[in-house]
Design a protein around this motif. Structure first.
Motif, PDB file in Angstrom:
ATOM      1  N   ALA A  99       0.826  -1.202   0.000  1.00  0.00           N
ATOM      2  CA  ALA A  99       0.000   0.000   0.000  1.00  0.00           C
ATOM      3  C   ALA A  99       0.861   1.254   0.000  1.00  0.00           C
ATOM      4  O   ALA A  99       1.973   1.261   0.546  1.00  0.00           O
ATOM      5  CB  ALA A  99      -0.923  -0.009   1.210  1.00  0.00           C
ATOM      6  N   VAL A 102      -2.381  -3.915   0.127  1.00  0.00           N
ATOM      7  CA  VAL A 102      -3.757  -3.704  -0.329  1.00  0.00           C
ATOM      8  C   VAL A 102      -4.106  -4.809  -1.324  1.00  0.00           C
ATOM      9  O   VAL A 102      -3.274  -5.201  -2.155  1.00  0.00           O
ATOM     10  CB  VAL A 102      -3.944  -2.292  -0.940  1.00  0.00           C
ATOM     11  CG1 VAL A 102      -3.055  -2.076  -2.143  1.00  0.00           C
ATOM     12  CG2 VAL A 102      -5.404  -2.040  -1.278  1.00  0.00           C
ATOM     13  N   PRO A 146     -11.364  -2.021  -1.558  1.00  0.00           N
ATOM     14  CA  PRO A 146     -10.163  -2.833  -1.337  1.00  0.00           C
ATOM     15  C   PRO A 146     -10.081  -3.338   0.098  1.00  0.00           C
ATOM     16  O   PRO A 146     -10.750  -2.833   0.997  1.00  0.00           O
ATOM     17  CB  PRO A 146      -9.020  -1.863  -1.631  1.00  0.00           C
ATOM     18  CG  PRO A 146      -9.591  -0.510  -1.396  1.00  0.00           C
ATOM     19  CD  PRO A 146     -11.047  -0.602  -1.721  1.00  0.00           C
ATOM     20  N   TYR A 171      -7.313  -4.004   3.159  1.00  0.00           N
ATOM     21  CA  TYR A 171      -5.973  -3.639   3.615  1.00  0.00           C
ATOM     22  C   TYR A 171      -5.519  -4.623   4.677  1.00  0.00           C
ATOM     23  O   TYR A 171      -6.287  -4.985   5.567  1.00  0.00           O
ATOM     24  CB  TYR A 171      -5.959  -2.216   4.189  1.00  0.00           C
ATOM     25  CG  TYR A 171      -6.243  -1.183   3.133  1.00  0.00           C
ATOM     26  CD1 TYR A 171      -5.210  -0.650   2.367  1.00  0.00           C
ATOM     27  CD2 TYR A 171      -7.546  -0.764   2.874  1.00  0.00           C
ATOM     28  CE1 TYR A 171      -5.478   0.286   1.375  1.00  0.00           C
ATOM     29  CE2 TYR A 171      -7.813   0.166   1.890  1.00  0.00           C
ATOM     30  CZ  TYR A 171      -6.779   0.687   1.147  1.00  0.00           C
ATOM     31  OH  TYR A 171      -7.041   1.609   0.158  1.00  0.00           O
ATOM     32  N   SER A 205     -11.376  -3.459   5.904  1.00  0.00           N
ATOM     33  CA  SER A 205     -12.089  -3.132   4.686  1.00  0.00           C
ATOM     34  C   SER A 205     -13.268  -2.271   5.083  1.00  0.00           C
ATOM     35  O   SER A 205     -13.467  -1.984   6.265  1.00  0.00           O
ATOM     36  CB  SER A 205     -12.546  -4.408   3.974  1.00  0.00           C
ATOM     37  OG  SER A 205     -13.067  -4.081   2.696  1.00  0.00           O
TER      38      SER A 205
END
Length: 102
Positions: free
Chosen positions: A43, A58, A67, A69, A86
């Motif tokens: 990310a 991500v 997305p 994470y 999320s």
């Protein structure tokens, strides 16, 4: 069923995280669920957990609008803990003395 599919897909991605060293690399694969194809990469921004920045990845899925994470917490003696975030949920996968759970 959708929730269990999401959790299984995230767990699958966590396994990938533990086996790859990612920098600018994007890993592409299939989730083996209704989520479809996924793209996993480091990310741009770090997740903050308990006031500390942690390495963050991500995951984008074909069939999921937002997305996911994944923050990797400092490893304990025998395993690593993960925070999965999320839209609408956050899960901590933790391990203590030979146990792994939510």
């Amino acid at each position: 069923m959708k929730t269990s599919g999401k959790i299984l897909s995230v767990i699958f991605a966590l396994v990938l995280l533990s086996s790859f060293t990612l920098s600018a690399t994007t890993v592409v694969g299939y989730s083996q669920s209704d989520m479809g194809k996924y793209w996993l990469k480091k990310a741009a921004n770090h997740m903050v957990v308990d006031g500390q920045e942690v390495d963050t990845y991500v995951i984008h899925y074909d069939n999921l609008e937002t997305p996911v994470y994944v923050g990797i917490l400092k490893p304990h003696k025998d395993c690593t803990e993960f925070v999965v975030r999320s839209d609408g949920f956050e899960v901590l996968y933790t391990c203590r003395k030979g146990k792994f759970g939510i």
